[in-house]
Write an enzyme that holds these catalytic residues in place. Structure first.
Site, PDB file in Angstrom:
ATOM      1  N   LEU A  48      18.096 -10.921  18.789  1.00 34.56           N
ATOM      2  CA  LEU A  48      19.424 -10.971  18.191  1.00 34.56           C
ATOM      3  C   LEU A  48      19.360 -10.026  16.998  1.00 34.56           C
ATOM      4  O   LEU A  48      18.485 -10.155  16.138  1.00 34.56           O
ATOM      5  CB  LEU A  48      19.706 -12.410  17.733  1.00 34.56           C
ATOM      6  CG  LEU A  48      21.152 -12.847  17.475  1.00 34.56           C
ATOM      7  CD1 LEU A  48      22.065 -12.486  18.628  1.00 34.56           C
ATOM      8  CD2 LEU A  48      21.197 -14.333  17.199  1.00 34.56           C
ATOM      9  N   ASP A  49      20.255  -9.028  16.955  1.00 37.35           N
ATOM     10  CA  ASP A  49      20.247  -8.031  15.879  1.00 37.35           C
ATOM     11  C   ASP A  49      20.264  -8.687  14.505  1.00 37.35           C
ATOM     12  O   ASP A  49      20.857  -9.756  14.337  1.00 37.35           O
ATOM     13  CB  ASP A  49      21.490  -7.124  15.978  1.00 37.35           C
ATOM     14  CG  ASP A  49      21.322  -6.053  17.046  1.00 37.35           C
ATOM     15  OD1 ASP A  49      20.228  -5.950  17.616  1.00 37.35           O
ATOM     16  OD2 ASP A  49      22.288  -5.322  17.317  1.00 37.35           O
ATOM     17  N   PRO A  50      19.647  -8.040  13.499  1.00 36.18           N
ATOM     18  CA  PRO A  50      19.680  -8.582  12.128  1.00 36.18           C
ATOM     19  C   PRO A  50      21.096  -8.882  11.642  1.00 36.18           C
ATOM     20  O   PRO A  50      21.315  -9.861  10.937  1.00 36.18           O
ATOM     21  CB  PRO A  50      19.030  -7.471  11.295  1.00 36.18           C
ATOM     22  CG  PRO A  50      18.127  -6.771  12.247  1.00 36.18           C
ATOM     23  CD  PRO A  50      18.822  -6.818  13.574  1.00 36.18           C
TER      24      PRO A  50
END
Length: 307
Positions: A48-50
């Site tokens: 999950l992207d930052p």
């Protein structure tokens, strides 16, 4: 009386579903869990992207061996898409590359909905140039940062549904239900191309990963507190639950012993599926079994809890 953490550490296997906050990498969360549980074997089942928040499924102990199956699960997101500009990263972190030829003010809700529906079904999607996909051994985002041209091949993905939840131009909130491997940033960018006004992703929350939803997720802050006071076991979901959408085959004690030693067992009628979870009478995950139709047998593919 509470069990000795040192005893539990050697036998614990399961799933921690975390509600990841914005600003933290998925790897950061895994590191916090490794430290908090004192268990080295831990891994997430889909980055999950930052910049994104929401459901992050972390397998710990022997359950990490389920990763390839859990990672392939479908995902659900709520995405905030901003119309009017495209960026090189396809999100708000990048630099603006174009403003599009169509003014945002001229786009109606109906036009947006029609454009959305073009992306439903099995489609080919080009991943963003700023992604971790490797090109000849190098990560695409490293090449992009150095100003190199990144040419990524399109991938087949499935988008099961796209639903407009909120229309507040220049922003729109969309519910996205899709297969694993779908880049929501690419979806936002491509939508902007179809509409002619450009678009990029400004917010993303994963609401579901496989069978786990935000209802199953514990906020990271709460989990950290539970590590401190030793109560984190209450959030541990049994490994068998990670594949709860798979058919279950209940094994007798004798069959459990056979399977644990890698032996095939006869298949009874009717066969519940090509791949099943073999579970004990107590509900613990014993093995993943594959049906061999010619022999009418179950073949253990992954065996757990050898003790």
């Amino acid at each position: 009386m509470m069990e000795n953490p040192m005893d539990v550490r050697n036998t614990v296997s399961g799933v921690l579903v975390v509600d990841k906050p914005v600003g933290m990498t998925s790897h950061d969360v895994v590191q916090i869990i490794r430290k908090g549980t004192n268990i080295r074997r831990a891994g997430h089942t889909g980055t999950l992207d930052p910049r994104a928040s929401g459901v992050l499924v972390v397998l710990i102990g022997p359950a990490v061996r389920l990763s390839e199956y859990v990672s392939a699960s479908d995902k659900r997101y709520q995405a905030i898409i901003r119309l009017g500009t495209s960026t090189d990263t396809y999100d708000a972190d990048g630099r603006v590359t174009s403003s599009g030829s169509v003014p945002v003010e001229s786009i109606t809700e109906e036009q947006f909905e029609q454009a959305l529906q073009q992306f439903v079904g099995e489609i080919e999607q080009v991943p963003p140039p700023y992604s971790a996909i490797k090109v000849q051994g190098r990560k695409a985002y490293e090449m992009a940062r150095e100003g190199e041209e990144v040419d990524l091949a399109p991938r087949k993905i499935k988008v099961y549904s796209l639903e407009l939840l909120e229309w507040a131009p220049p922003e729109a909130v969309v519910d996205i239900y899709c297969s694993s491997g779908t880049y929501v940033r690419s979806l936002a960018h491509d939508l902007g191309q179809v509409l002619g006004c450009g678009a990029h992703l400004v917010g993303l929350r994963r609401t579901k990963s496989g069978r786990f939803t935000l209802r199953d997720a514990v906020p990271l802050r709460k989990l950290r507190e539970a590590f401190q006071d030793g109560t984190w076991y209450q959030y541990l979901i049994p490994a068998a639950e990670a594949l709860a959408d798979w058919p279950a085959l209940e094994l007798t004690d004798k069959q459990v012993e056979e399977v644990r030693h890698g032996h095939r067992i006869p298949a009874e009628e009717p066969v519940p599926g090509n791949m099943v979870r073999g579970v004990s009478v107590l509900g613990e995950l014993v093995a993943l079994l594959e049906y061999l139709p010619e022999e009418h047998l179950w073949q253990p593919r992954k065996v757990f809890f050898q003790s």
